[in-house]
Design an enzyme around this catalytic site. Structure first.
Site, short mmCIF file in Angstrom:
data_model
loop_
_atom_site.label_atom_id
_atom_site.label_comp_id
_atom_site.label_asym_id
_atom_site.label_seq_id
_atom_site.Cartn_x
_atom_site.Cartn_y
_atom_site.Cartn_z
N ALA A 69 1.99 36.65 -29.73
CA ALA A 69 1.65 36.15 -31.06
C ALA A 69 0.13 36.12 -31.19
O ALA A 69 -0.58 36.11 -30.18
CB ALA A 69 2.22 34.75 -31.23
N GLY A 108 5.31 36.67 -27.43
CA GLY A 108 6.01 37.25 -28.58
C GLY A 108 6.23 38.74 -28.42
O GLY A 108 7.20 39.29 -28.97
N GLU A 111 9.26 39.07 -26.52
CA GLU A 111 10.37 38.61 -27.38
C GLU A 111 10.78 39.69 -28.38
O GLU A 111 11.96 39.84 -28.69
CB GLU A 111 9.96 37.31 -28.08
CG GLU A 111 9.86 36.14 -27.09
CD GLU A 111 9.32 34.87 -27.72
OE1 GLU A 111 8.16 34.90 -28.20
OE2 GLU A 111 10.05 33.86 -27.75
N GLU A 131 3.64 31.57 -22.44
CA GLU A 131 3.37 30.53 -23.43
C GLU A 131 3.04 29.17 -22.83
O GLU A 131 2.20 28.44 -23.36
CB GLU A 131 4.55 30.38 -24.40
CG GLU A 131 4.68 31.51 -25.42
CD GLU A 131 5.46 32.71 -24.93
OE1 GLU A 131 5.66 32.83 -23.70
OE2 GLU A 131 5.87 33.54 -25.75
C1 3H9 Z 1 3.21 33.55 -28.22
O1 3H9 Z 1 3.41 34.73 -28.12
C2 3H9 Z 1 4.10 32.60 -28.97
C3 3H9 Z 1 5.46 33.18 -29.25
O2 3H9 Z 1 6.35 32.94 -28.19
C4 3H9 Z 1 6.11 32.53 -30.44
C5 3H9 Z 1 5.44 32.67 -31.74
C6 3H9 Z 1 6.25 32.13 -32.86
N1 3H9 Z 1 -3.97 36.63 -29.83
O3 3H9 Z 1 -8.07 38.84 -22.30
P1 3H9 Z 1 -8.88 39.96 -22.86
C7 3H9 Z 1 -8.13 38.62 -27.58
S1 3H9 Z 1 1.83 32.85 -27.57
C8 3H9 Z 1 -5.20 36.80 -30.32
O4 3H9 Z 1 -10.33 39.96 -22.60
P2 3H9 Z 1 -7.59 41.83 -21.12
C9 3H9 Z 1 -9.06 37.91 -26.62
O5 3H9 Z 1 -9.46 36.66 -27.13
C10 3H9 Z 1 0.89 34.20 -26.93
N2 3H9 Z 1 -6.22 37.31 -29.60
O6 3H9 Z 1 -8.27 41.40 -22.47
C11 3H9 Z 1 -10.20 38.90 -26.54
O7 3H9 Z 1 -10.96 38.77 -27.71
P3 3H9 Z 1 -12.53 39.05 -27.69
C12 3H9 Z 1 1.39 34.66 -25.63
C13 3H9 Z 1 -5.95 37.68 -28.35
O8 3H9 Z 1 -7.36 43.27 -21.21
C14 3H9 Z 1 -9.49 40.25 -26.61
O9 3H9 Z 1 -8.23 39.98 -27.23
N3 3H9 Z 1 0.49 35.67 -25.11
C15 3H9 Z 1 -4.69 37.53 -27.78
O10 3H9 Z 1 -8.32 41.29 -19.96
C16 3H9 Z 1 -9.26 40.89 -25.27
O11 3H9 Z 1 -8.61 39.96 -24.43
C17 3H9 Z 1 -0.49 35.37 -24.26
O12 3H9 Z 1 -0.68 34.24 -23.87
C18 3H9 Z 1 -3.66 36.99 -28.58
N4 3H9 Z 1 -2.40 36.83 -28.12
O13 3H9 Z 1 -6.17 41.10 -21.11
C19 3H9 Z 1 -1.34 36.52 -23.80
N5 3H9 Z 1 -4.72 37.97 -26.50
O14 3H9 Z 1 -12.68 40.49 -27.32
C20 3H9 Z 1 -2.79 36.19 -23.91
C21 3H9 Z 1 -5.98 38.39 -26.29
O15 3H9 Z 1 -12.97 38.70 -29.03
N6 3H9 Z 1 -3.62 37.33 -23.60
N7 3H9 Z 1 -6.72 38.22 -27.40
O16 3H9 Z 1 -13.03 38.13 -26.63
C22 3H9 Z 1 -3.83 37.78 -22.36
O17 3H9 Z 1 -3.30 37.28 -21.39
C23 3H9 Z 1 -4.77 38.93 -22.20
O18 3H9 Z 1 -5.60 38.97 -23.32
C24 3H9 Z 1 -4.09 40.31 -22.05
C25 3H9 Z 1 -5.20 41.40 -22.07
C26 3H9 Z 1 -3.37 40.37 -20.70
C27 3H9 Z 1 -3.12 40.59 -23.16
#
Ligand code: 3H9
Length: 704
Positions: A69, A108, A111, A131
């Site tokens: 998400a 998400g 999901e 999450e």
């Molecule tokens: C969810 O899904 C809830 C659902 O179950 C239900 C909903 C109803 N959103 O980490 P990076 C940005 S909760 C927005 O350096 P990497 C991050 O801030 C979500 N922005 O890259 C950064 O921005 P900036 C569950 C996001 O390659 C840029 O993207 N998901 C999101 O080292 C690059 O990120 C998670 O918890 C996001 N979801 O790693 C996953 N994710 O360039 C969270 C990242 O401006 N994310 N950004 O600084 C991660 O674990 C890592 O970002 C990921 C990539 C592994 C995906």
């Protein structure tokens, strides 16, 4: 024939030979923003009506499938369409939908894949529901659909830890149908879809699978395990409740329960704290001075000093594929350093971080332990980790200036000394930087990058790149006694000592702070680090001690009695027979009582709440000074230092975020009240006063 239509800016619909590719292109991580959700809904509706299409493939553009998400939407008013509805629509589709996963499918994102009828993943892809790490639970069907596919135990493993599975593990657990090893997910997905088309494969809804079963004993064991682990965190226990609902009710009802629990978590300060921590960790490396600076190449690392710190740094570098040359003062010391490194590497093998063959290869091919500085002549980066003495450090840096190649980076691991003075021992102060590792250096994730007056921006950029390669989080700090972390520590530790002087016991202080969420209380930390460290610091500062400074004389007495903490079996706590679990010791309380008597203090009692309030007020007040002086550039830098290096509860976001949540005016009022007893220690930081006057929060300084 091929037709293509953009559903909107971030989603396209492409038809080829009766197969449809629905491609999400929302860089950097294809987060499920409102536009993506709306586009996906429209695309599935279009596919449902599209008489020239049999099967749809959902795929991500760029380096990953979907990162989850869109976290930046959390805490704001919800935007339609909601993700659970979009996923229900995918699942309800009357024609097969295939999810094609490469890179990562998180939260998400996974999901969405669970809502599809078939799943293919590229080898090495990561699939997870992280999450809980954001203080949430999977809120778009994950808690209901995952256990239907993998069983309750495995689903709880994934959901309550947030740890992802690899594609190969996902296949084993029935989470995906196929793993592609050819490296072209689009092609593999088209081939898979073609097979499904030929077989006339039916839709296969995860939500229609039988309710997962779990016996009461298993669920009870999970509850106990999570309660034990939770230490104040609520998300994992809520997630358990949602998964339990999946075992009791049909999908529709389970989804309602999941939604209710998800929305409740969304309102918690823990969710806000964890998401603050998530963005702060990514913002620490965004510095104006790095904008035009390119990191220098580093492959060969030199380390001076093979004690705990030097050996730890060498191990960290070796584990990240650097070549390392470690210099000690003689052959014997060099051999001992090699043994220490070998011990650390063997422990890494035991933890599964390294295999035995790689460990041997590192020791034989990539590590040199020598007693000759000239062997550092080709090193790209040399990190000094010798005894904390200005004279010793300056001698080392003079030598490094002689032997290091031009352009090599000369770093000191000092934890408090003036790096400008150290740099002045060389003819190249622009090549000198502080790299403050935390012990044990191959385990701890924090790296303070200490920038001296003449340090060049390229060095700062290199230090941040180095931290990334080492798997560490770097935070920029300026030069002062203790930089960010240790300067704060000595201040809030002093506040704790004052409470001991006034009547609190060290054990109550530790308990109160653990209950607040700290990994350890300050006195258990002191025992772990060694009470000789605190003693040395007090000695070093003796000359500058202000007459009004309240002095913890009992701590000197503990030192003189040889109670140095865990390493001598006794410190603030007793550690019988090498135990790491300390027992309270009345002898220590007696020593403290004697200091009180000498100081003419009548002891009073403290509530746990007051202990936490005073400790936090001291931390926040000094942190405000650190920001004012430019030692830390932003409050978020302090949050990351405390969370990653000092056991501050991540779910509270960090001390500055926690202070904003509590209210700065109320903290300032506390400080004024405490100042009535001791206006030497409790001097409000001008920045704190100014923020209160302007009705602003620390967070307002994170964006400036
Ligand atoms: C969810 O899904 C809830 C659902 O179950 C239900 C909903 C109803 N959103 O980490 P990076 C940005 S909760 C927005 O350096 P990497 C991050 O801030 C979500 N922005 O890259 C950064 O921005 P900036 C569950 C996001 O390659 C840029 O993207 N998901 C999101 O080292 C690059 O990120 C998670 O918890 C996001 N979801 O790693 C996953 N994710 O360039 C969270 C990242 O401006 N994310 N950004 O600084 C991660 O674990 C890592 O970002 C990921 C990539 C592994 C995906």
């Amino acid at each position: 024939m091929k037709t293509e239509a953009a559903m909107n800016e971030v989603l396209s619909y492409e038809r080829e030979n009766r197969l449809v590719l629905i491609t999400i292109a929302n860089p950097p991580v294809n987060a499920l923003s409102q536009q993506v959700r709306a586009g996906l809904l429209a695309a599935i509706d279009k596919f449902a009506m599209d008489e020239s299409a049999d099967i749809a493939i959902i795929i991500g553009n760029g380096r990953l499938f979907i990162g989850g998400a869109d976290i930046s939407e959390f805490g704001k008013p919800p935007l339609e369409p909601r993700l659970p509805d979009v996923i229900n629509r995918v699942e309800a589709c009357e024609k097969p939908v295939l999810a094609a996963i490469h890179g990562t499918a998180l939260g998400g994102g996974l999901e969405v894949a669970l809502g599809a009828h078939y799943r293919i993943a590229q080898g090495g892809a990561k699939l997870g529901l992280p999450e809980v790490r954001l203080g949430l639970l999977p809120g778009a069907g994950g808690t209901q659909r995952l256990p239907r596919l993998t069983g309750v135990d495995q689903a709880l493993n994934m959901i309550t830890s947030g740890t992802p599975l690899t594609a190969e593990q996902a296949l084993e657990h029935g989470l995906v149908d196929r793993v592609d090893t050819q490296g072209d997910i689009r092609r593999a997905a088209l081939l898979f879809a073609r097979e499904l088309q030929v077989e006339n494969a039916p839709v296969r809804r995860t939500g229609a699978l039988p309710r997962p079963t779990a016996d009461a004993v298993l669920l009870q064991q999970w509850r106990e395990r999570l309660e034990h682990r939770a230490r104040g965190e609520v998300a994992a226990l809520s997630a358990l409740e949602a998964v339990e609902a999946a075992t009791r009710t049909e999908l529709g009802e389970g989804l309602v329960t999941e939604r209710k629990l998800f929305l409740a978590l969304m309102q918690t300060p823990q969710r806000a704290g964890l998401i603050h921590a998530f963005f702060a960790e990514r913002a620490v490396g965004k510095l104006a001075e790095l904008r035009d600076a390119n990191p220098l190449p580093v492959e060969h690392v030199g380390v001076v000093g093979g004690g705990t710190m030097g050996a730890g740094i060498a191990t960290a570098a070796l584990l990240s594929d650097f070549d390392v040359t470690l210099v000690e003062r003689d052959e014997g010391a060099a051999a001992r350093a090699r043994d220490t490194i070998a011990t650390y590497l063997t422990a890494a093998v035991k933890r599964g971080k390294l295999d035995e063959t790689a460990c041997q290869a590192i020791l034989e091919e990539r590590l040199q332990t020598v007693d000759d500085y000239s062997r550092l002549a080709h090193a790209d980066l040399i990190i000094e980790a010798v005894f904390e003495s200005m004279d010793v450090k300056k001698t080392v840096f003079r030598t490094l200036d002689d032997v290091a190649r031009p352009g090599a980076i000369l770093a000191t691991n000092t934890s408090y000394l003036d790096i400008n003075e150290i740099a002045s021992a060389t003819n190249r102060p622009e090549s000198v930087i502080g790299l403050h590792f935390f012990s044990p250096a191959h385990v701890m994730k924090l790296l303070e990058v200490v920038v001296a007056d003449r340090t060049s921006p390229e060095l700062v950029a290199t230090a941040f790149a180095l931290a990334r390669r080492l798997g560490k989080t770097a935070v920029r700090a300026g030069v002062c006694d203790g930089f960010i972390g240790n300067r704060l520590l000595s201040h809030y530790r002093a506040a704790a000592d004052h409470m001991l002087l006034d009547g609190a016991s060290p054990y109550q202080v530790d308990r109160a702070l653990r209950a607040y969420g700290f990994a350890m209380g300050p006195y258990a930390v002191a025992d772990l680090a060694g009470l000789d460290i605190g003693y040395a610091t007090r000695q070093r500062r003796a000359a500058e001690r202000h007459p009004r400074e309240r002095y913890p004389a009992w701590a000197d007495e503990l030192y003189h009695q040889g109670r140095l903490g865990q390493k001598t079996g006794k410190g603030y706590y007793r550690y019988p027979e090498g135990s790491r679990q300390g027992l309270e010791d009345p002898a220590v309380e007696k020593l403290i009582a004697a200091t009180r008597e000498q100081a003419g203090v009548t002891p009073r009692s403290f509530t746990d709440r007051e202990i936490v309030d005073r400790y936090m007020a001291a931390m926040v007040n000094e942190a405000a000074r650190i920001i004012e002086e430019g030692i830390a550039q932003r409050p978020l830098d302090i949050d990351v230092v405390l969370v990653h290096g000092y056991g501050f509860p991540r779910w509270r976001g960090g001390p500055m975020h926690a202070a904003d949540q509590r209210g700065l005016a109320s903290i300032l009022a506390d400080i004024h009240r405490y100042a009535e007893e001791d206006d030497h220690f409790w001097r409000p930081a001008p920045l704190l006063t100014q923020l209160v006057e302007q009705d602003r929060q620390f967070n307002s300084l994170n964006h400036s």
